[in-house]
Design a protein around this motif. Structure first.
Motif, PDB file in Angstrom:
ATOM      1  N   ARG A   1      31.284  12.272  33.897  1.00 33.96           N
ATOM      2  CA  ARG A   1      31.290  11.578  34.830  1.00 33.96           C
ATOM      3  C   ARG A   1      30.019  10.732  35.249  1.00 33.96           C
ATOM      4  NH1 ARG A   1      35.868  11.897  33.580  1.00 33.96           N
ATOM      5  NH2 ARG A   1      37.455  12.891  34.871  1.00 33.96           N
ATOM      6  N   LYS A   2      29.047  11.538  35.454  1.00 28.48           N
ATOM      7  CA  LYS A   2      27.468  10.850  35.763  1.00 28.48           C
ATOM      8  C   LYS A   2      26.861  10.079  34.555  1.00 28.48           C
ATOM      9  CE  LYS A   2      26.685  14.273  39.256  1.00 28.48           C
ATOM     10  NZ  LYS A   2      25.814  15.650  39.671  1.00 28.48           N
ATOM     11  N   LEU A   3      27.299  10.649  33.390  1.00 27.56           N
ATOM     12  CA  LEU A   3      26.724   9.987  32.203  1.00 27.56           C
ATOM     13  C   LEU A   3      27.225   8.505  31.967  1.00 27.56           C
ATOM     14  CD1 LEU A   3      25.138   9.535  29.539  1.00 27.56           C
ATOM     15  CD2 LEU A   3      27.172  10.644  28.439  1.00 27.56           C
ATOM     16  N   PHE A   4      28.626   8.560  32.112  1.00 28.95           N
ATOM     17  CA  PHE A   4      29.198   6.934  31.788  1.00 28.95           C
ATOM     18  C   PHE A   4      28.876   6.177  32.905  1.00 28.95           C
ATOM     19  CE2 PHE A   4      31.732   9.639  28.732  1.00 28.95           C
ATOM     20  CZ  PHE A   4      31.389   8.754  27.492  1.00 28.95           C
ATOM     21  N   ASN A   5      28.906   6.695  34.183  1.00 31.93           N
ATOM     22  CA  ASN A   5      28.445   5.961  35.327  1.00 31.93           C
ATOM     23  C   ASN A   5      27.244   5.404  35.088  1.00 31.93           C
ATOM     24  OD1 ASN A   5      29.979   5.417  38.066  1.00 31.93           O
ATOM     25  ND2 ASN A   5      28.210   6.006  38.846  1.00 31.93           N
ATOM     26  N   THR A   6      26.202   6.067  34.761  1.00 32.73           N
ATOM     27  CA  THR A   6      24.806   5.787  34.424  1.00 32.73           C
ATOM     28  C   THR A   6      25.023   4.247  33.621  1.00 32.73           C
ATOM     29  OG1 THR A   6      23.790   7.792  35.184  1.00 32.73           O
ATOM     30  CG2 THR A   6      22.493   6.352  33.791  1.00 32.73           C
ATOM     31  N   ILE A   7      25.633   4.518  32.494  1.00 30.62           N
ATOM     32  CA  ILE A   7      25.792   3.515  31.466  1.00 30.62           C
ATOM     33  C   ILE A   7      26.314   2.032  32.159  1.00 30.62           C
ATOM     34  CG2 ILE A   7      27.004   2.764  29.445  1.00 30.62           C
ATOM     35  CD1 ILE A   7      26.752   5.941  28.637  1.00 30.62           C
ATOM     36  N   GLY A   8      27.153   2.481  33.052  1.00 29.65           N
ATOM     37  CA  GLY A   8      28.118   1.410  33.698  1.00 29.65           C
ATOM     38  C   GLY A   8      27.129   0.594  34.647  1.00 29.65           C
ATOM     39  N   LEU A   9      26.190   1.284  35.128  1.00 26.67           N
ATOM     40  CA  LEU A   9      25.444   0.778  36.295  1.00 26.67           C
ATOM     41  C   LEU A   9      24.132   0.195  35.834  1.00 26.67           C
ATOM     42  CD1 LEU A   9      26.861   2.325  39.716  1.00 26.67           C
ATOM     43  CD2 LEU A   9      27.490   0.365  38.456  1.00 26.67           C
ATOM     44  N   TRP A  10      23.511   1.352  35.382  1.00 27.50           N
ATOM     45  CA  TRP A  10      21.917   0.880  35.027  1.00 27.50           C
ATOM     46  C   TRP A  10      21.595  -0.169  33.873  1.00 27.50           C
ATOM     47  CZ3 TRP A  10      19.088   6.373  35.857  1.00 27.50           C
ATOM     48  CH2 TRP A  10      19.095   6.501  37.016  1.00 27.50           C
ATOM     49  N   LEU A  11      22.506  -0.147  32.944  1.00 28.18           N
ATOM     50  CA  LEU A  11      22.318  -1.073  31.899  1.00 28.18           C
ATOM     51  C   LEU A  11      22.702  -2.559  32.509  1.00 28.18           C
ATOM     52  CD1 LEU A  11      23.758   0.413  28.801  1.00 28.18           C
ATOM     53  CD2 LEU A  11      21.339   0.241  29.368  1.00 28.18           C
ATOM     54  N   PRO A  12      23.600  -2.614  33.256  1.00 26.52           N
ATOM     55  CA  PRO A  12      24.000  -3.837  33.939  1.00 26.52           C
ATOM     56  C   PRO A  12      22.921  -4.306  34.791  1.00 26.52           C
ATOM     57  CG  PRO A  12      25.849  -2.800  33.928  1.00 26.52           C
ATOM     58  CD  PRO A  12      24.957  -1.641  33.387  1.00 26.52           C
ATOM     59  N   ALA A  13      22.102  -3.276  35.558  1.00 25.87           N
ATOM     60  CA  ALA A  13      21.035  -3.719  36.467  1.00 25.87           C
ATOM     61  C   ALA A  13      19.946  -4.301  35.611  1.00 25.87           C
ATOM     62  CB  ALA A  13      20.612  -2.382  37.003  1.00 25.87           C
ATOM     63  N   ALA A  14      19.564  -3.668  34.250  1.00 24.06           N
ATOM     64  CA  ALA A  14      18.619  -4.289  33.725  1.00 24.06           C
ATOM     65  C   ALA A  14      19.060  -5.747  33.092  1.00 24.06           C
ATOM     66  CB  ALA A  14      18.215  -3.413  32.429  1.00 24.06           C
ATOM     67  N   ALA A  15      20.279  -5.800  32.671  1.00 22.03           N
ATOM     68  CA  ALA A  15      20.723  -7.209  32.228  1.00 22.03           C
ATOM     69  C   ALA A  15      20.396  -8.176  33.391  1.00 22.03           C
ATOM     70  CB  ALA A  15      21.980  -7.098  31.747  1.00 22.03           C
TER      71      ALA A  15
ATOM     72  N   LEU B   1      26.839  -8.595  28.944  1.00 21.93           N
ATOM     73  CA  LEU B   1      26.173  -7.524  28.988  1.00 21.93           C
ATOM     74  C   LEU B   1      26.638  -6.717  30.186  1.00 21.93           C
ATOM     75  CD1 LEU B   1      24.749  -4.988  27.467  1.00 21.93           C
ATOM     76  CD2 LEU B   1      22.752  -5.980  28.076  1.00 21.93           C
ATOM     77  N   ALA B   2      25.982  -7.535  31.297  1.00 20.40           N
ATOM     78  CA  ALA B   2      25.936  -6.978  32.716  1.00 20.40           C
ATOM     79  C   ALA B   2      27.392  -6.745  33.037  1.00 20.40           C
ATOM     80  CB  ALA B   2      25.428  -7.951  33.507  1.00 20.40           C
ATOM     81  N   VAL B   3      28.411  -7.532  32.575  1.00 21.72           N
ATOM     82  CA  VAL B   3      29.732  -7.282  33.267  1.00 21.72           C
ATOM     83  C   VAL B   3      30.674  -6.432  32.334  1.00 21.72           C
ATOM     84  CG1 VAL B   3      32.066  -8.360  33.663  1.00 21.72           C
ATOM     85  CG2 VAL B   3      29.996  -9.450  34.106  1.00 21.72           C
ATOM     86  N   GLY B   4      30.313  -6.503  30.784  1.00 15.37           N
ATOM     87  CA  GLY B   4      31.004  -5.858  29.890  1.00 15.37           C
ATOM     88  C   GLY B   4      30.794  -4.129  29.908  1.00 15.37           C
ATOM     89  N   ILE B   5      29.346  -3.698  30.034  1.00 17.06           N
ATOM     90  CA  ILE B   5      29.155  -2.479  29.774  1.00 17.06           C
ATOM     91  C   ILE B   5      29.516  -2.000  31.321  1.00 17.06           C
ATOM     92  CG2 ILE B   5      26.708  -2.506  30.793  1.00 17.06           C
ATOM     93  CD1 ILE B   5      28.060  -0.429  27.647  1.00 17.06           C
ATOM     94  N   ASN B   6      29.934  -2.659  32.173  1.00 20.72           N
ATOM     95  CA  ASN B   6      30.338  -2.056  33.513  1.00 20.72           C
ATOM     96  C   ASN B   6      31.454  -1.276  33.291  1.00 20.72           C
ATOM     97  OD1 ASN B   6      31.471  -2.840  36.505  1.00 20.72           O
ATOM     98  ND2 ASN B   6      29.487  -2.458  36.674  1.00 20.72           N
ATOM     99  N   ALA B   7      32.220  -1.571  32.241  1.00 16.70           N
ATOM    100  CA  ALA B   7      33.552  -0.736  31.940  1.00 16.70           C
ATOM    101  C   ALA B   7      33.499   0.800  31.848  1.00 16.70           C
ATOM    102  CB  ALA B   7      33.948  -1.108  30.504  1.00 16.70           C
ATOM    103  N   ALA B   8      31.984   1.128  31.577  1.00 11.13           N
ATOM    104  CA  ALA B   8      31.895   2.685  31.460  1.00 11.13           C
ATOM    105  C   ALA B   8      32.032   3.291  32.742  1.00 11.13           C
ATOM    106  CB  ALA B   8      30.349   3.051  31.195  1.00 11.13           C
TER     107      ALA B   8
END
Length: 492
Positions: free
Chosen positions: A345-359, A381-388
Motif C-alpha cells: 500500500r505504501k509503495l504504490f501510494n508513493t509512486i502515485g503521489l511523489w512522481l506526480p509531484a515531480a512532474a 505523467l502527473a495524472v496518469g501515474i496517479n493511478a497507483a
C-alpha cells in the motif's frame, strides 16, 4: 407438499456438498469468472457515468462562456473568473455533506439502493442543466450543489459493496477495476465535450447525453445490481457465494448492519487520521488538475476547445491504462507473499503521489505554447501515474475495517473533498490573469508540496491490518454460533 420438501432437502444437501469445497483453503483462494464480476462491471459503469456528470462542467464552461470556439447558435453567458471558480467548486459543497450519512445509509439499506438513488437523481439534474443556466450562474451553482449531495453517497456505497463482493485475494484488482470507471468517465467526457459543443446539438448536448446514460444505467442496475452475495441467491452460484463469504468471514460479521459504528475509536485511530490526510492530499492535486487543465491549456498553450478537450482527456486515459496494468501485479505480489500488504500500500501510494509531484514542478516551468508537447507529457505523467494510489490509500479503508469501510470512505472522502472545494477557489484567487505563467507556477508548486507531505505521513503512520474496533468480540461469537447452526457443513 412431499415433493416440495424433497426438493428443498435435495437443494440443501447439494449446497452443503458444494460448500465443502471451501473447507480446502487452496480451493478457496481463487474462483473463475462469476456474478461478482457482473457487479464489478456495473459499478465500473456507475463511476463512469458519475464522473462524466461531475467533470462535464470543466469543459462545458469554456463553451458556455465563449461561443466563438463552439456552435454560435446557442446562448453565451458572461461569467467572470471568480464566478467560474465558484461554479466549478460548488459541486463539492454538497458532495462533502452526504459522505458520512451516505456510508451509514449504505450499511443499513444496502449499497444497491444508495447507488440507484444517487445516479438516477443526478442524471435528472444533468438534463435540467441547460435550463438552469438561463436563470444565471447562481442557479447553476445551486443545481451543482444538489448534484454533489446526490453523488456524495457514491464512494461510500461503492466501498460498502466492495467489502461484500471483493475477496481479499482479489481486493486490489476488483477495487481498481471498479474505480477505473472514474478515469474512463473522465476520458470519455473530456474527449467528446469539445466535439459536442461544436456540433449541431451545441453545448447543451454535453449534459443531455450524460443524463440519458445515467437513466439507462439506473434501469439496468435495478434488475442486476445487488448489495451482497446473500441478496443474489437466484443469480449467483453456490460455489461462488461460498468462495466469497468464506474468504471474507475472517474479517467481517455475518451482517455488518448489526455492528454499531465505533465513532470514538475511528476518529482517534492514527491509521484513520493518516488515511484522511493521504486522501486529502491526493484530492488537492487531482482536482486542481482536473478542473483547471482546460483553462491552463487554453490560456497558456493556446489550444482551441477541440484540441483542449482531447488533450485534457489523454492523462486520464493513461491513468486508466496504468491502473489496469498495476492492479493484477500488486495482487500477485501480495498473494505470493513477495510484499506484505502494508508495504505494498505504501509503495504504490508513493509512486502515485511523489512522481506526480515531480512532474508538477517541471510543469510549472513550461511557459509558452512552443513547449506544448513537453507540457502535455508532464500533465499526462502527473495524472496518469496517479493511478497507483488506487492500490495505496484508496483501498486501505477495507484493509482497516471491512465492516465499516463505507463509513471510513465517507469520513476520508468528506475531508478530502473539502480540498476539492478549496483548490479551485484558491486558483481563482491566485490566477487573476490566466495568461500569466508565473501565477500557474504557484498553483503547481502548492499541489506538488501537498502531494509530497501527504504521502510522507502515510509512509510513517499508515497501516493495513484489520483494526481491533472493526468488530466486537460479542458480535463475533454470536455470528459464529449463528453461522455454525445455519450452515454446519461450512467452515467460515
Amino acid at each position: 407438499m412431499g415433493v416440495s420438501l424433497e426438493l428443498k432437502s435435495n437443494t440443501d444437501q447439494s449446497e452443503n456438498e458444494k460448500s465443502k469445497k471451501c473447507e480446502d483453503k487452496e480451493k478457496c483462494e481463487t474462483y473463475g469468472l462469476g456474478f461478482r464480476h457482473v457487479q464489478v462491471l456495473l459499478i465500473f459503469l456507475c463511476l463512469t457515468i458519475a464522473y462524466a456528470q461531475r467533470v462535464n462542467m470543466s469543459v462545458a464552461i469554456v463553451a458556455i462562456t465563449d461561443r466563438n470556439n463552439t456552435n454560435p447558435d446557442f446562448p453565451e453567458y458572461i461569467w467572470d473568473e471568480g464566478q467560474k471558480a465558484m461554479i466549478l467548486s460548488s459541486f463539492f459543497w454538497g458532495y462533502v455533506v452526504t459522505q458520512i450519512p451516505g456510508g451509514q445509509l449504505a450499511k443499513r439499506v444496502g449499497g444497491k439502493i444508495m447507488l440507484l438513488f444517487a445516479i438516477s437523481l443526478c442524471s435528472l439534474l444533468n438534463l435540467l442543466t441547460p435550463l438552469f443556466a438561463s436563470f444565471g450562474f447562481q442557479a447553476i451553482v445551486g443545481l451543482r450543489v444538489v448534484q454533489g449531495l446526490c453523488q456524495g453517497c457514491i464512494f461510500p456505497s461503492t466501498h460498502t459493496l466492495l467489502a461484500k463482493w471483493a475477496p481479499p485475494s482479489e481486493r486490489g484488482t476488483i477495487g481498481t477495476y471498479c474505480y477505473s470507471g472514474a478515469q474512463f468517465g473522465t476520458v470519455v467526457m473530456l474527449a467528446i465535450s469539445g466535439v459536442l459543443a461544436s456540433s449541431a446539438m451545441g453545448w447543451p448536448s454535453i449534459f443531455y447525453i450524460s443524463g440519458v446514460a445515467g437513466i439507462v444505467w439506473s434501469i439496468i442496475w435495478m434488475f442486476y445490481g445487488s448489495s451482497s452475495p446473500a441478496d443474489s441467491r437466484d443469480k449467483i452460484s453456490v460455489e461462488e457465494r461460498h468462495f466469497i463469504e468464506s474468504s471474507l468471514s475472517e474479517h467481517t460479521t455475518g451482517d455488518a448492519r448489526v455492528v454499531e459504528t465505533p465513532w470514538k475509536q475511528i476518529f482517534t485511530s492514527p491509521a484513520v487520521i493518516s488515511l484522511v490526510i493521504a486522501h486529502s492530499a491526493h484530492n488537492w492535486g487531482f482536482w486542481t488538475l482536473l478542473t483547471e487543465i482546460p483553462s491552463y491549456m487554453k490560456s497558456i498553450l493556446h489550444f482551441n476547445i477541440k484540441q483542449n478537450a482531447l488533450l485534457s482527456a489523454l492523462p486520464y486515459f493513461v491513468m486508466m491504462c496504468i491502473s489496469f496494468l498495476l492492479s493484477p501485479f500488486a495482487d500477485w505480489l501480495t498473494n505470493r507473499r513477495i510484499l506484505k500488504v502494508e508495504f505494498s500500500r505504501k509503495l504504490f501510494n508513493t509512486i502515485g503521489l511523489w512522481l506526480p509531484a515531480a512532474a508538477l514542478i517541471g510543469l510549472s516551468y513550461v511557459t509558452s505554447e512552443e513547449q506544448s508537447s513537453l507540457a502535455v507529457t508532464l500533465v499526462t505523467l502527473a495524472v496518469g501515474i496517479n493511478a497507483a494510489t488506487y492500490l495505496g490509500f484508496q483501498i486501505n479503508h477495507i484493509d482497516l475495517s471491512p465492516n465499516h469501510s463505507g463509513t471510513l470512505m465517507g469520513i476520508t472522502n468528506m475531508s478530502a473533498n473539502i480540498m476539492s472545494i478549496i483548490a479551485p477557489l484558491l486558483v481563482g484567487e491566485i490566477v487573476s490573469n490566466p495568461d500569466d505563467p508565473v501565477q500557474w507556477r504557484i498553483i503547481f508548486y502548492i499541489a506538488a508540496a501537498v502531494y509530497f507531505f501527504g504521502n510522507l505521513q502515510f509512509i510513517i503512520f499508515g497501516k493495513a491490518n484489520t483494526q481491533p474496533w472493526n468488530d466486537t468480540e460479542a458480535h463475533r461469537k454470536r455470528n459464529d454460533n449463528l453461522e455454525g447452526a445455519e450452515n454446519p457443513a461450512v467452515e467460515y
